[in-house]
Motif scaffolding. Structure first.
Motif, PDB file in Angstrom:
ATOM      1  N   UNK A 121       0.992  -1.401  -0.098  1.00  0.00           N
ATOM      2  CA  UNK A 121      -0.374   0.219  -0.151  1.00  0.00           C
ATOM      3  C   UNK A 121       0.946   1.600  -0.381  1.00  0.00           C
ATOM      4  N   UNK A 122       2.091   1.329   0.631  1.00  0.00           N
ATOM      5  CA  UNK A 122       2.523   2.406   1.604  1.00  0.00           C
ATOM      6  C   UNK A 122       3.254   3.021  -0.477  1.00  0.00           C
ATOM      7  N   UNK A 123       3.901   1.807  -0.496  1.00  0.00           N
ATOM      8  CA  UNK A 123       4.744   1.524  -2.286  1.00  0.00           C
ATOM      9  C   UNK A 123       3.606   2.226  -3.578  1.00  0.00           C
ATOM     10  N   UNK A 124       2.227   2.375  -3.395  1.00  0.00           N
ATOM     11  CA  UNK A 124       1.568   2.482  -4.993  1.00  0.00           C
ATOM     12  C   UNK A 124       1.110   3.339  -4.349  1.00  0.00           C
ATOM     13  N   UNK A 125       0.681   4.724  -2.866  1.00  0.00           N
ATOM     14  CA  UNK A 125       0.999   5.690  -3.175  1.00  0.00           C
ATOM     15  C   UNK A 125       2.145   6.641  -3.610  1.00  0.00           C
ATOM     16  N   UNK A 126       2.908   5.835  -3.113  1.00  0.00           N
ATOM     17  CA  UNK A 126       4.112   6.716  -3.167  1.00  0.00           C
ATOM     18  C   UNK A 126       4.343   6.926  -5.036  1.00  0.00           C
ATOM     19  N   UNK A 127       3.828   5.531  -5.651  1.00  0.00           N
ATOM     20  CA  UNK A 127       4.070   5.445  -7.343  1.00  0.00           C
ATOM     21  C   UNK A 127       2.579   6.688  -7.724  1.00  0.00           C
ATOM     22  N   UNK A 128       1.908   7.133  -6.931  1.00  0.00           N
ATOM     23  CA  UNK A 128       1.130   8.137  -7.650  1.00  0.00           C
ATOM     24  C   UNK A 128       1.327   9.346  -6.973  1.00  0.00           C
ATOM     25  N   UNK A 129       2.289   9.109  -6.180  1.00  0.00           N
ATOM     26  CA  UNK A 129       2.912  11.143  -6.010  1.00  0.00           C
ATOM     27  C   UNK A 129       4.347  10.700  -6.932  1.00  0.00           C
ATOM     28  N   UNK A 130       5.014  10.566  -7.990  1.00  0.00           N
ATOM     29  CA  UNK A 130       5.740  10.485  -9.194  1.00  0.00           C
ATOM     30  C   UNK A 130       7.484   9.681  -8.607  1.00  0.00           C
ATOM     31  N   UNK A 131       6.614   8.784  -7.603  1.00  0.00           N
ATOM     32  CA  UNK A 131       8.076   8.486  -6.677  1.00  0.00           C
ATOM     33  C   UNK A 131       8.674   7.410  -7.807  1.00  0.00           C
TER      34      UNK A 131
END
Lengths: 227, 360
Positions: A121-131
């Protein structure tokens, strides 16, 4: 006891060995643990079983095969000798390789557990924040897995400190090269030098206890909480 | 023609197939509505790139996000994504959470400033706190702000209010309305409860069992005559935009004006001249062919002409009728009533509205 005559070398070699092993294991173990935590491939169980093998095998079995592999005629040892001209068996480098295999599960398993707890989950969030995936790993997954890292470092270090069988098989007992504390203690006892054996044993005991105590105390105060 | 998000997506897992072909305007609020398990979230995850569909083609404006040859990972798509469960980074303060995406876009791309978002979403008091010290509603506001600060080309929201109780929803809805009017960002909003977004929705997509049942301007989709493409009866109905004409203090009512016809609702805390959107469910309207001065307790009666009568679904007990009252009003009556009244297109009727909902 006259401490000026005391042989500090095994202690230094042991610390150097444990530190090198842990560093190597963090580099090698992190991707393995990450892969195990996130892959859906069926043969992950195979890798998991192999990683866990050192937990159940007698150190002598591991040491025996390592000795064959690292020996001059062995696959790894032979290659190493043609490249560098040195022998791997009965050398510090060989000892690092052996210790790394021996302590592998103690580093990989806490990391894998931590990565699994962090989840996707936190990785998905990061990926939607351009990380990018690496960025997300460094700035989100790693900090969240901090407890796992501390446990891995401590267990890996402590377990390497305490190894005996593998070292004896692969490293032998070369002063200044492969003679670590556990071997030194064994030697002292064999030659009835109980004072020296006491000194090393008690030292290792107190040191190990203090390290674990510090870690558990620290772990409680870490600011990282998964909610 | 304005830019659009076009998507053909086919994907599935055992027991479920998602198969959609959509072209959505990149303008205003698009709501994807459907029951739980209909594939809404899967659709949104495929559009964002969090999931790669088995096959698909996704084009955002002029840029291709997915085709047979290439797949753009989510961190390279200009999206903002708000998850149902907020998913703030627990090891970062609200401030650091907000700036996480902002710091990762180039300064030239930054159309929305942190101060603007903090003000818009009322986050001033929360900046130094950690997520564990926030309420569910506050977390969701921070998550929305964090997504907005990537200045996204489209903001995708996956049931952002589903985890909140009614009161918290009412806390957040005004912020969404403000966002819609102040920031020019198209929003793609997935929800299984349309109540919360009826005031915001421009385009409505009805999704059922992995397929698009209907798509179009919400006003039109909601009054669809064909039962196969009609939303569930708890939604099928007409949106009426009215203005407040007067307050009738002695009856505690507010009188509204719709196309020169009066409507009454319980007294509203609104100024004369202000707008109020009403939702009239098709099942809450009955049709009367008799004279206007018929004695009835129904207060809200609109005069109109029958414009269309549903001809599909002959074996159903009820039938849909459209009445032109200045805009099409959807009415659901029984087939027997239709026969008794002998309704025909062009016929003059009175629509008796038994209940209506105010959308705030």
């Amino acid at each position: 006891m006259d401490t000026s005559l005391f042989d500090w070398q095994p202690i230094l070699i042991t610390l150097k060995l444990a530190a090198t092993t842990v560093l190597l294991l963090l580099v090698v173990g992190t991707p393995i643990a990450w892969w195990l935590a996130h892959t859906k491939k069926r043969w992950r169980i195979l890798v998991e079983a192999v990683v866990a093998l050192p937990l159940v095998l007698p150190p002598t079995v591991l040491g025996f095969y390592l000795l064959i592999a690292l020996g001059t005629n062995g696959m790894i040892g032979g290659w190493f000798q043609t490249v560098t001209g040195d022998s791997l068996a009965f050398s510090f480098t060989g000892l690092v390789i052996a210790s790394s295999l021996y302590s592998l599960p103690f580093v990989v398993q806490p990391l894998q557990g931590a990565f699994e707890a962090v989840g996707r989950a936190p990785l998905e969030v990061a990926s939607t924040l351009r990380a990018s995936p690496l960025d997300a790993f460094m700035t989100v997954a790693s900090p969240l897995a901090l407890r796992g890292y501390i446990t891995a470092i401590v267990l890996g270090f402590a377990h390497t400190l305490g190894e005996f069988g593998v070292v004896l098989m692969v490293g032998g007992n070369i002063p200044g090269e492969t003679r670590v504390i556990s071997i030194a203690i064994y030697d002292h006892v064999e030659s009835l030098e109980y004072m020296q054996a006491h000194f090393l044993s008690a030292g290792l005991l107190v040191f190990s206890f203090l390290v674990l105590l510090t870690v558990y105390a620290l772990n409680r105060r870490l600011p990282v909480h998964l909610s | 023609m304005s830019a659009r998000l076009a998507a053909r997506i086919k994907t599935g897992y055992p027991g479920f197939q998602l198969d959609v072909d959509l072209s959505l305007p990149l303008d205003g609020v698009t709501v994807v509505f459907g029951p739980s398990g209909c594939g809404k979230t899967t659709l949104l995850r495929c559009l964002s790139g969090l999931e790669e569909s088995d096959s698909g083609f996704i084009k955002f404006g002029d840029s291709i996000w997915q085709s047979d040859e290439n797949f753009l990972p989510p961190h390279l798509r200009p999206i903002g994504f708000v998850f149902q469960d907020a998913r703030l980074f627990p090891h970062k303060t609200v401030h650091a959470n907000l700036l996480y995406g902002y710091q990762r876009i180039s300064p030239a791309e930054r159309r929305i400033a942190p101060d603007q978002v903090v003000g818009l979403l009322g986050l001033e008091q929360l900046l130094e706190r950690f997520p564990k010290n926030l309420s569910a509603g506050e977390k969701q506001r921070v998550a929305i702000g964090r997504a907005l600060l990537t200045s996204p080309g489209i903001l995708m929201m996956d049931e952002p209010l589903a985890n909140l109780d009614m009161e918290r929803k009412q806390d957040i809805l005004p912020y969404l309305a403000k966002m819609r009017s102040e920031l020019n960002i198209p929003i793609l909003y997935v929800s299984h409860s349309l109540d919360e977004v009826l005031q915001l929705v421009d385009t409505l997509v009805l999704l059922d069992n992995g397929r698009v049942q209907a798509v179009g301007p919400a006003r039109e989709v909601l009054v669809e005559l064909d039962p196969l493409r009609q939303p569930p009866s708890s939604l099928a109905g007409t949106l009426l935009d009215t203005t407040v004409e007067a307050h009738e203090e002695e009856y505690s009512l507010t009188r509204l004006k719709f196309c020169d016809q009066p409507l009454h609702v319980p007294k509203q805390n609104l100024e004369v001249g202000q707008a109020l959107r009403l939702h009239v469910l098709a099942r809450d309207v009955s049709l009367v062919t008799g004279p206007r001065d018929i004695q009835t307790s129904v207060l809200n009666i609109l005069e109109g002409r029958v414009s269309a009568i549903e001809t599909a679904g002959q074996d159903e007990h009820s039938v849909n009728v459209l009445v032109d009252i200045g805009q099409p009003l959807l009415v659901s009556i029984t087939r027997k009533s239709l026969a008794n009244l002998q309704l025909k297109p062009g016929q003059s009727v009175f629509a008796h509205i038994k209940a209506l909902r105010m959308i705030h």
